[in-house]
Design a protein around this motif. Structure first.
Motif, PDB file in Angstrom:
ATOM      1  N   TYR A  28      48.525  43.811  52.233  1.00 20.88           N
ATOM      2  CA  TYR A  28      47.507  44.438  51.403  1.00 20.88           C
ATOM      3  C   TYR A  28      46.125  44.278  51.977  1.00 20.88           C
ATOM      4  O   TYR A  28      45.212  44.996  51.623  1.00 20.88           O
ATOM      5  CB  TYR A  28      47.574  43.900  49.962  1.00 20.88           C
ATOM      6  N   CYS A  29      45.936  43.344  52.878  1.00 24.58           N
ATOM      7  CA  CYS A  29      44.610  43.168  53.453  1.00 24.58           C
ATOM      8  C   CYS A  29      44.708  42.649  54.871  1.00 24.58           C
ATOM      9  O   CYS A  29      44.170  41.616  55.201  1.00 24.58           O
ATOM     10  CB  CYS A  29      43.776  42.219  52.586  1.00 24.58           C
ATOM     11  N   MET A  85      43.763  33.775  46.910  1.00 25.76           N
ATOM     12  CA  MET A  85      44.440  33.820  45.621  1.00 25.76           C
ATOM     13  C   MET A  85      45.139  35.164  45.429  1.00 25.76           C
ATOM     14  O   MET A  85      46.214  35.235  44.824  1.00 25.76           O
ATOM     15  CB  MET A  85      43.451  33.550  44.490  1.00 25.76           C
ATOM     16  N   GLY A  86      44.526  36.229  45.934  1.00 25.22           N
ATOM     17  CA  GLY A  86      45.176  37.530  45.851  1.00 25.22           C
ATOM     18  C   GLY A  86      46.463  37.576  46.639  1.00 25.22           C
ATOM     19  O   GLY A  86      47.460  38.163  46.218  1.00 25.22           O
ATOM     20  N   GLU A  87      46.455  36.905  47.809  1.00 25.78           N
ATOM     21  CA  GLU A  87      47.644  36.861  48.653  1.00 25.78           C
ATOM     22  C   GLU A  87      48.757  36.033  48.012  1.00 25.78           C
ATOM     23  O   GLU A  87      49.916  36.429  47.995  1.00 25.78           O
ATOM     24  CB  GLU A  87      47.286  36.277  50.017  1.00 25.78           C
ATOM     25  N   ARG A  88      48.382  34.873  47.475  1.00 28.60           N
ATOM     26  CA  ARG A  88      49.392  33.921  47.023  1.00 28.60           C
ATOM     27  C   ARG A  88      49.735  34.060  45.540  1.00 28.60           C
ATOM     28  O   ARG A  88      50.852  33.723  45.133  1.00 28.60           O
ATOM     29  CB  ARG A  88      48.899  32.488  47.275  1.00 28.60           C
ATOM     30  N   ASN A  89      48.764  34.483  44.731  1.00 27.04           N
ATOM     31  CA  ASN A  89      48.940  34.451  43.280  1.00 27.04           C
ATOM     32  C   ASN A  89      48.703  35.792  42.620  1.00 27.04           C
ATOM     33  O   ASN A  89      48.549  35.852  41.400  1.00 27.04           O
ATOM     34  CB  ASN A  89      47.987  33.419  42.645  1.00 27.04           C
ATOM     35  N   GLY A  90      48.651  36.867  43.403  1.00 30.90           N
ATOM     36  CA  GLY A  90      48.333  38.167  42.831  1.00 30.90           C
ATOM     37  C   GLY A  90      49.469  39.161  42.924  1.00 30.90           C
ATOM     38  O   GLY A  90      50.486  38.910  43.575  1.00 30.90           O
ATOM     39  N   HIS A  91      49.290  40.283  42.251  1.00 28.71           N
ATOM     40  CA  HIS A  91      50.248  41.376  42.375  1.00 28.71           C
ATOM     41  C   HIS A  91      49.489  42.697  42.339  1.00 28.71           C
ATOM     42  O   HIS A  91      48.415  42.809  41.741  1.00 28.71           O
ATOM     43  CB  HIS A  91      51.319  41.318  41.282  1.00 28.71           C
ATOM     44  N   THR A  92      50.073  43.698  42.984  1.00 28.70           N
ATOM     45  CA  THR A  92      49.430  44.999  43.087  1.00 28.70           C
ATOM     46  C   THR A  92      49.608  45.774  41.794  1.00 28.70           C
ATOM     47  O   THR A  92      50.712  45.860  41.251  1.00 28.70           O
ATOM     48  CB  THR A  92      50.036  45.803  44.255  1.00 28.70           C
ATOM     49  N   SER A  93      48.506  46.335  41.292  1.00 27.24           N
ATOM     50  CA  SER A  93      48.544  47.191  40.112  1.00 27.24           C
ATOM     51  C   SER A  93      47.822  48.485  40.427  1.00 27.24           C
ATOM     52  O   SER A  93      47.327  48.685  41.538  1.00 27.24           O
ATOM     53  CB  SER A  93      47.880  46.490  38.916  1.00 27.24           C
ATOM     54  N   SER A  94      47.729  49.363  39.452  1.00 27.43           N
ATOM     55  CA  SER A  94      47.101  50.668  39.676  1.00 27.43           C
ATOM     56  C   SER A  94      45.613  50.557  39.970  1.00 27.43           C
ATOM     57  O   SER A  94      45.033  51.441  40.597  1.00 27.43           O
ATOM     58  CB  SER A  94      47.318  51.574  38.460  1.00 27.43           C
ATOM     59  N   ASP A  95      44.987  49.468  39.526  1.00 25.55           N
ATOM     60  CA  ASP A  95      43.536  49.349  39.746  1.00 25.55           C
ATOM     61  C   ASP A  95      43.165  48.253  40.737  1.00 25.55           C
ATOM     62  O   ASP A  95      42.003  47.882  40.842  1.00 25.55           O
ATOM     63  CB  ASP A  95      42.804  49.126  38.416  1.00 25.55           C
ATOM     64  N   GLY A  96      44.117  47.722  41.486  1.00 23.39           N
ATOM     65  CA  GLY A  96      43.786  46.748  42.521  1.00 23.39           C
ATOM     66  C   GLY A  96      44.780  45.602  42.557  1.00 23.39           C
ATOM     67  O   GLY A  96      45.899  45.711  42.076  1.00 23.39           O
ATOM     68  N   VAL A 127      44.676  38.980  40.264  1.00 26.17           N
ATOM     69  CA  VAL A 127      44.892  37.555  40.517  1.00 26.17           C
ATOM     70  C   VAL A 127      45.402  36.926  39.231  1.00 26.17           C
ATOM     71  O   VAL A 127      44.713  36.935  38.202  1.00 26.17           O
ATOM     72  CB  VAL A 127      43.587  36.873  40.984  1.00 26.17           C
ATOM     73  N   ASN A 128      46.604  36.399  39.276  1.00 27.96           N
ATOM     74  CA  ASN A 128      47.269  35.932  38.057  1.00 27.96           C
ATOM     75  C   ASN A 128      46.684  34.641  37.503  1.00 27.96           C
ATOM     76  O   ASN A 128      46.918  34.304  36.348  1.00 27.96           O
ATOM     77  CB  ASN A 128      48.762  35.743  38.316  1.00 27.96           C
ATOM     78  N   LEU A 129      45.965  33.890  38.311  1.00 27.84           N
ATOM     79  CA  LEU A 129      45.372  32.641  37.844  1.00 27.84           C
ATOM     80  C   LEU A 129      44.114  32.938  37.029  1.00 27.84           C
ATOM     81  O   LEU A 129      43.157  33.506  37.543  1.00 27.84           O
ATOM     82  CB  LEU A 129      45.005  31.746  39.032  1.00 27.84           C
ATOM     83  N   ARG A 160      38.490  41.188  33.946  1.00 31.22           N
ATOM     84  CA  ARG A 160      39.002  41.536  32.626  1.00 31.22           C
ATOM     85  C   ARG A 160      39.286  40.219  31.918  1.00 31.22           C
ATOM     86  O   ARG A 160      40.299  39.585  32.152  1.00 31.22           O
ATOM     87  CB  ARG A 160      40.260  42.380  32.740  1.00 31.22           C
ATOM     88  N   GLY A 161      38.324  39.779  31.094  1.00 35.28           N
ATOM     89  CA  GLY A 161      38.404  38.420  30.565  1.00 35.28           C
ATOM     90  C   GLY A 161      38.253  37.448  31.718  1.00 35.28           C
ATOM     91  O   GLY A 161      37.303  37.528  32.494  1.00 35.28           O
ATOM     92  N   ARG A 162      39.216  36.531  31.858  1.00 37.00           N
ATOM     93  CA  ARG A 162      39.189  35.587  32.982  1.00 37.00           C
ATOM     94  C   ARG A 162      40.042  36.061  34.153  1.00 37.00           C
ATOM     95  O   ARG A 162      40.166  35.351  35.144  1.00 37.00           O
ATOM     96  CB  ARG A 162      39.655  34.204  32.520  1.00 37.00           C
ATOM     97  N   MET A 163      40.629  37.251  34.037  1.00 34.71           N
ATOM     98  CA  MET A 163      41.396  37.796  35.158  1.00 34.71           C
ATOM     99  C   MET A 163      40.461  38.489  36.143  1.00 34.71           C
ATOM    100  O   MET A 163      39.585  39.260  35.753  1.00 34.71           O
ATOM    101  CB  MET A 163      42.457  38.789  34.679  1.00 34.71           C
ATOM    102  N   ILE A 164      40.642  38.199  37.434  1.00 32.77           N
ATOM    103  CA  ILE A 164      39.863  38.837  38.501  1.00 32.77           C
ATOM    104  C   ILE A 164      40.754  39.855  39.191  1.00 32.77           C
ATOM    105  O   ILE A 164      41.906  39.566  39.536  1.00 32.77           O
ATOM    106  CB  ILE A 164      39.346  37.794  39.505  1.00 32.77           C
TER     107      ILE A 164
END
Length: 235
Positions: free
Chosen positions: A4-5, A167-178, A181-183, A217-221
């Motif tokens: 992804y990057c 964190m995006g690499e290890r703890n994230g997932h791809t969605s329609s808007d980017g 980061v799940n943490l 979105r709240g505490r989600m990045i």
């Protein structure tokens, strides 16, 4: 999620693929049979500085951070967040030392805890797992060296951008808007991971939002443009 990057991973030299170090389901089952499964709520201390390091942990669900306290009692995160499927508590347990860090549940956590003797017996009879453990300790040493390099050579925006990409690499997932980061970390928790203040983290995140490299979105990045973030690493 390494693709992804790619523009970030290879030029920086800080991000790497740990998939080959993940233990197999068969190896996990060996550990489960030798240990016992425990649950910890968010915020609970799993082990503390000075504890006898006679236990090894397999993280089954949730995330754990490893930190130390500075002279003012502030939490300073060391190393990377421990993810589901990872082993933790290894280094001191292998040389029978005392814990030198705290381990805290960032989310609700489920893990397998087994004693040092049982773990060593498994390693003696499972060469592949023993090699993974040795490689994992080497990777974590490299992580510690990289952390020192970041603190010395990067300004706060670069350190924060790099943290978000990791964190995006290890703890994230791809969605329609980017990349979500799940943490869901507080700004104070993020500050402890990059060696700065909560106020500076808030200001820098607002800067990233203004340039549309992230949104919250709240505490989600949510990472919108990792190439824009990557430019801060090199600036």
């Amino acid at each position: 999620m390494l693709d992804y990057c790619d523009a970030v991973n290879h030029p920086t030299g800080f991000l790497f693929d740990e998939k080959e170090l993940l233990i197999s389901e068969e190896e996990k089952e060996l550990l489960r049979r030798a240990g016992r499964t425990l649950s910890y709520p968010r915020g609970q201390i799993i082990f503390a500085v000075g504890d006898n390091a006679d236990q090894v942990y397999l993280l089954e669900r949730g995330w754990v951070r490893i930190y130390r306290l500075d002279f003012e009692g502030r939490k300073i995160t060391v190393g990377a967040m421990r993810n589901p499927g990872e082993l933790m508590g290894l280094s001191e347990a292998l040389y029978e030392g005392e814990r030198t860090c705290f381990a805290e549940a960032v989310t609700d956590v489920v893990m397998v805890k087994l004693n040092r003797t049982s773990f060593l017996q498994i390693l003696k009879h499972n060469q592949n797992l023993a090699l993974k453990v040795a490689s994992l300790l080497g990777v974590r040493m490299r992580e510690a060296e990289s952390k020192i390099h970041e603190l010395v050579s990067m300004q706060v925006p670069g350190r924060l951008a790099l943290l978000l990409l990791k964190m995006g690499e290890r703890n994230g997932h791809t969605s329609s808007d980017g990349i979500q980061v799940n943490l869901r970390l507080t700004h104070e928790e993020i500050a402890s991971m990059i060696g700065t203040t909560r106020q500076t983290v808030t200001q820098t995140l607002n800067l990233f939002k203004k340039e549309k490299s992230i949104k919250t979105r709240g505490r989600m990045i949510i990472i919108l443009d990792c190439r824009k973030l990557a430019r801060w690493i090199h600036s």
